[in-house]
Design a protein around this motif. Structure first.
Motif, PDB file in Angstrom:
ATOM      1  N   GLY A 138       0.812  -1.203   0.000  1.00 11.72           N
ATOM      2  CA  GLY A 138       0.000   0.000   0.000  1.00 11.72           C
ATOM      3  C   GLY A 138       0.849   1.258   0.000  1.00 11.72           C
ATOM      4  N   ALA A 139       1.882   1.267   0.828  1.00 11.82           N
ATOM      5  CA  ALA A 139       2.781   2.420   0.896  1.00 11.82           C
ATOM      6  C   ALA A 139       3.512   2.614  -0.426  1.00 11.82           C
ATOM      7  CB  ALA A 139       3.779   2.230   2.035  1.00 11.82           C
ATOM      8  N   ASP A 140       3.905   1.499  -1.053  1.00 10.08           N
ATOM      9  CA  ASP A 140       4.609   1.571  -2.333  1.00 10.08           C
ATOM     10  C   ASP A 140       3.692   2.117  -3.427  1.00 10.08           C
ATOM     11  OD1 ASP A 140       6.967   0.915  -4.025  1.00 10.08           O
ATOM     12  OD2 ASP A 140       5.563  -0.486  -4.964  1.00 10.08           O
ATOM     13  N   GLY A 141       2.429   1.680  -3.410  1.00  6.22           N
ATOM     14  CA  GLY A 141       1.474   2.168  -4.403  1.00  6.22           C
ATOM     15  C   GLY A 141       1.238   3.660  -4.271  1.00  6.22           C
ATOM     16  N   ARG A 142       1.079   4.127  -3.044  1.00  6.55           N
ATOM     17  CA  ARG A 142       0.891   5.563  -2.814  1.00  6.55           C
ATOM     18  C   ARG A 142       2.100   6.353  -3.306  1.00  6.55           C
ATOM     19  NH1 ARG A 142      -1.241   5.979   3.467  1.00  6.55           N
ATOM     20  NH2 ARG A 142      -2.964   4.465   3.347  1.00  6.55           N
ATOM     21  N   SER A 143       3.274   5.856  -2.968  1.00 10.40           N
ATOM     22  CA  SER A 143       4.509   6.550  -3.323  1.00 10.40           C
ATOM     23  C   SER A 143       4.692   6.631  -4.836  1.00 10.40           C
ATOM     24  CB  SER A 143       5.700   5.836  -2.680  1.00 10.40           C
ATOM     25  OG  SER A 143       6.916   6.449  -3.038  1.00 10.40           O
ATOM     26  N   LYS A 144       4.400   5.539  -5.530  1.00 10.66           N
ATOM     27  CA  LYS A 144       4.582   5.515  -6.981  1.00 10.66           C
ATOM     28  C   LYS A 144       3.595   6.450  -7.681  1.00 10.66           C
ATOM     29  CE  LYS A 144       6.684   0.944  -7.510  1.00 10.66           C
ATOM     30  NZ  LYS A 144       6.502  -0.450  -8.003  1.00 10.66           N
ATOM     31  N   TYR A 145       2.364   6.508  -7.174  1.00  4.61           N
ATOM     32  CA  TYR A 145       1.396   7.403  -7.819  1.00  4.61           C
ATOM     33  C   TYR A 145       1.792   8.858  -7.599  1.00  4.61           C
ATOM     34  CZ  TYR A 145      -2.986   9.126  -9.700  1.00  4.61           C
ATOM     35  OH  TYR A 145      -3.928   9.769 -10.484  1.00  4.61           O
ATOM     36  N   LEU A 146       2.211   9.192  -6.395  1.00  4.60           N
ATOM     37  CA  LEU A 146       2.650  10.553  -6.110  1.00  4.60           C
ATOM     38  C   LEU A 146       3.855  10.925  -6.967  1.00  4.60           C
ATOM     39  CD1 LEU A 146       2.480  13.151  -4.427  1.00  4.60           C
ATOM     40  CD2 LEU A 146       3.890  12.019  -2.693  1.00  4.60           C
ATOM     41  N   ALA A 147       4.743   9.963  -7.195  1.00  2.00           N
ATOM     42  CA  ALA A 147       5.958  10.228  -7.971  1.00  2.00           C
ATOM     43  C   ALA A 147       5.651  10.611  -9.414  1.00  2.00           C
ATOM     44  CB  ALA A 147       6.878   9.010  -7.940  1.00  2.00           C
ATOM     45  N   LEU A 148       4.508  10.173  -9.937  1.00  2.88           N
ATOM     46  CA  LEU A 148       4.122  10.570 -11.291  1.00  2.88           C
ATOM     47  C   LEU A 148       4.022  12.084 -11.405  1.00  2.88           C
ATOM     48  CD1 LEU A 148       1.278   8.004 -12.152  1.00  2.88           C
ATOM     49  CD2 LEU A 148       3.625   8.016 -13.030  1.00  2.88           C
ATOM     50  N   PHE A 149       3.613  12.723 -10.315  1.00  2.00           N
ATOM     51  CA  PHE A 149       3.380  14.167 -10.329  1.00  2.00           C
ATOM     52  C   PHE A 149       4.600  14.951  -9.845  1.00  2.00           C
ATOM     53  CE2 PHE A 149      -0.535  11.847  -9.843  1.00  2.00           C
ATOM     54  CZ  PHE A 149      -1.362  12.417 -10.792  1.00  2.00           C
ATOM     55  N   THR A 150       5.304  14.418  -8.861  1.00  2.00           N
ATOM     56  CA  THR A 150       6.463  15.147  -8.343  1.00  2.00           C
ATOM     57  C   THR A 150       7.621  15.154  -9.337  1.00  2.00           C
ATOM     58  OG1 THR A 150       7.229  13.152  -7.182  1.00  2.00           O
ATOM     59  CG2 THR A 150       5.883  14.711  -5.931  1.00  2.00           C
ATOM     60  N   GLN A 151       7.604  14.248 -10.321  1.00  2.00           N
ATOM     61  CA  GLN A 151       8.669  14.227 -11.324  1.00  2.00           C
ATOM     62  C   GLN A 151       8.551  15.383 -12.312  1.00  2.00           C
ATOM     63  OE1 GLN A 151       8.482  11.160 -14.376  1.00  2.00           O
ATOM     64  NE2 GLN A 151       6.244  11.052 -14.202  1.00  2.00           N
ATOM     65  N   LEU A 152       7.372  15.983 -12.407  1.00  2.00           N
ATOM     66  CA  LEU A 152       7.147  17.020 -13.409  1.00  2.00           C
ATOM     67  C   LEU A 152       8.021  18.240 -13.146  1.00  2.00           C
ATOM     68  CD1 LEU A 152       4.762  15.181 -14.059  1.00  2.00           C
ATOM     69  CD2 LEU A 152       3.345  17.208 -14.378  1.00  2.00           C
ATOM     70  N   ASN A 153       8.667  18.718 -14.186  1.00  2.00           N
ATOM     71  CA  ASN A 153       9.441  19.952 -14.090  1.00  2.00           C
ATOM     72  C   ASN A 153       9.367  20.671 -15.430  1.00  2.00           C
ATOM     73  OD1 ASN A 153      11.506  18.856 -15.852  1.00  2.00           O
ATOM     74  ND2 ASN A 153      12.271  17.713 -14.082  1.00  2.00           N
ATOM     75  N   GLN A 154      10.061  21.810 -15.514  1.00  2.00           N
ATOM     76  CA  GLN A 154      10.023  22.643 -16.717  1.00  2.00           C
ATOM     77  C   GLN A 154       8.584  22.964 -17.112  1.00  2.00           C
ATOM     78  OE1 GLN A 154      13.873  20.333 -18.348  1.00  2.00           O
ATOM     79  NE2 GLN A 154      12.865  21.549 -19.906  1.00  2.00           N
TER      80      GLN A 154
END
Length: 241
Positions: A138-154
């Motif tokens: 569950g923690a891994d799933g939450r982290s991976k979904y959040l990472a989709l958005f935190t990776q965004l730059n430029q």
């Protein structure tokens, strides 16, 4: 395009990622995920990720271990999710957008993505919605979904989209009036004047104009003065004292 061949799908004309800002962007097709392969199936996938859809509700309840999920609490979710696909397409060189110092890798505003990330963290940390002690999966799933958005730059906050149609007619980006008003209780935002919301806080004061003081004359400098002298007739002239 085959479902199992990596490729790209133009986002132009999407019924979910709406607006002309998306017309030059393409979504990357992940062959491992195999969830879409053309614009029609892309839009169908995006609609299953709407906050109150049964598919996303199942994801929240089971994968992210949020048994109290009711479809409320997230802000500008679909807009930010559209931004993720445009970003991944840019990173995979699907379109003219490339990973260079000057490129805008997704047309969604930086502030919109930031607002979603903040709301996601608030939902995940709410014990009445999500488990405070998720399993490793569950923690891994939450982290991976959040990472989709935190990776965004430029990204940019100018000439970008704040909200796609599905998020535009909402309550400051939230799906419910209660969530929108809760936000407006502690934040001044122009959106708090619409859709039945009440702006609680006063508008911020206008910036105070600053003036540059006139420099003083150097010590000992001659100062022009006008004197009125009577010679033959009255006349005025300026001299140096």
């Amino acid at each position: 395009m085959s479902k199992n061949i990596p490729g790209c799908v133009s986002m132009k004309g999407s019924s979910v990622c709406t607006g002309t800002v998306f017309q030059n962007y393409m979504a990357w097709v992940d062959p491992a995920a195999n969830v879409f392969y053309d614009l029609s199936t892309f839009d169908a996938h995006m609609k299953t990720w709407i906050d109150d859809s049964t598919t996303f509700a199942s994801q929240m309840t089971n994968s992210y271990q949020c048994p109290g999920w009711t479809g409320a609490g997230l802000r500008y979710h679909i807009t930010a999710y559209c931004g993720v696909f445009a970003y991944m397409g840019s990173m995979k060189n699907c379109s003219a957008q490339t990973n260079t110092a000057s490129a805008i890798l997704t047309p969604v505003c930086q502030a919109t993505v930031t607002n979603f990330i903040t709301s996601w963290k608030e939902v995940m940390s709410n014990p009445s919605v999500c488990s405070a002690s998720p399993t490793p999966d569950g923690a891994d799933g939450r982290s991976k979904y959040l990472a989709l958005f935190t990776q965004l730059n430029q990204m940019s906050n100018s000439g970008c989209t704040v909200a796609v149609d599905l998020d535009a007619d909402t309550f400051c980006g939230y799906k419910t009036l209660d969530d929108g008003q809760k936000y407006c209780q502690t934040n001044w935002d122009p959106c708090c004047a619409y859709n039945g919301l009440t702006q609680v806080l006063p508008s911020p004061p206008a910036p105070v104009a600053t003036t540059t003081p006139t420099p003083a004359s150097p010590a000992g400098a001659a100062i022009p003065i006008c004197q009125l002298l009577l010679v033959v007739e009255l006349q005025s002239y300026c001299s140096l004292s």
